[in-house]
Design an enzyme around this catalytic site. Sequence first.
Site, short mmCIF file in Angstrom:
data_model
loop_
_atom_site.label_atom_id
_atom_site.label_comp_id
_atom_site.label_asym_id
_atom_site.label_seq_id
_atom_site.Cartn_x
_atom_site.Cartn_y
_atom_site.Cartn_z
N CYS A 151 0.76 -1.41 0.00
CA CYS A 151 -0.09 -0.04 0.06
C CYS A 151 1.04 1.24 -0.06
O CYS A 151 1.71 1.45 0.88
CB CYS A 151 -0.86 0.13 1.24
SG CYS A 151 -1.89 1.45 1.42
N TYR B 246 -5.48 6.95 -8.86
CA TYR B 246 -6.63 6.11 -8.57
C TYR B 246 -7.93 6.72 -9.20
O TYR B 246 -8.75 5.87 -9.72
CB TYR B 246 -6.91 6.22 -7.22
CG TYR B 246 -6.05 5.38 -6.27
CD1 TYR B 246 -6.52 3.91 -6.01
CD2 TYR B 246 -4.72 5.66 -5.86
CE1 TYR B 246 -5.75 3.22 -5.14
CE2 TYR B 246 -3.92 4.78 -5.25
CZ TYR B 246 -4.33 3.50 -4.94
OH TYR B 246 -3.51 3.06 -4.24
N THR C 229 -8.46 0.10 6.76
CA THR C 229 -7.31 0.62 5.92
C THR C 229 -5.96 0.63 6.79
O THR C 229 -5.96 0.58 8.08
CB THR C 229 -7.62 2.18 5.69
OG1 THR C 229 -7.63 3.09 6.99
CG2 THR C 229 -8.68 2.17 5.02
#
Length: 310
Positions: A49, A180, A116
């Site tokens: 990530c 994104y 997350t």
Amino acid sequence: MADKSFRRDMNYVPDRITKDARRPEHGPVDGELWPVEPDRYRLIAAPACPWANRSVIVRKLLGLEDVISLGQPGPTHDERSWTFDLDPGGRDPVLGIERLQEAYFRRFPDYRRGITVPAIVEVSSGKLVTNDFPWITHDFWHEWTDYIKPDAPDLWPAALREEMDVVMERIFTEINNGVYRCGFAGSQEAYEEAYDRLWTSLDWLEERLAGRRYLMGDTITEADIRLFTTLVRFDAVYHGHFKCNRQKLSEMPVLWAYARDLYQTPGFGETIDFEQIKTHYYVVHTSINPTQIVPKGPDPEAWLTPHGRG
């Protein structure tokens, strides 16, 4: 088109860890304040990530490894949570949990948002403290001052802070999040708008970095770390998987040299695992890559070639 554009949910657990649980000088205080205390907290940060990668780099550059432990989930997850499938027995060796979701639920049993990373968990209780990633790294520098190594870089120079905030805001909205917006656009129009915005800012960076070694001048700051975690994933993932394909990073001479310069700086390259990065994006994002086939390239050895920016 508005309904077809990607929008990131920026509502995180707003708690912060500060020296003596004091009110911080910068930023909001919308949640609880927790005291800086060695060995009390565990940073959970998946290597795949980019947002988590940022926290790992800052922790390493500041020398906080001995006071904040690190847990690293594997590269894939389902709709429930990141999992510790690479650890023995599939459990984090300190927290004893299989899924990061467990730490969230211990704090908030009815937590309904995404699970997350990065996330900071209190070791003794196993409860989530915060997942507010912009403030996690900010507070590593500003609040853990008693534990930062003497030769650590000044990641937030006071004289540059105002300009740096502007630069980092553009990096976040147009580049970190911009890739994104391209990848998860729901229409051709939304994609093309996101694509144009992304490349406008990448061209701006190519020009800005032509006359300086780092974003803010002669020394590394948090702005460089925030940009690096996107650039290092660009050719491996964003160029093809997210359709950010005007050109590769390796075809932009200034940005490519700048990114290699950072990669070869202690604290950066050793945090990068290209196989985990590719596995995460190409396996988890089945709406974009339904076959879940992970590409073999590009060759990571290219990151070790001379950059000429010394």
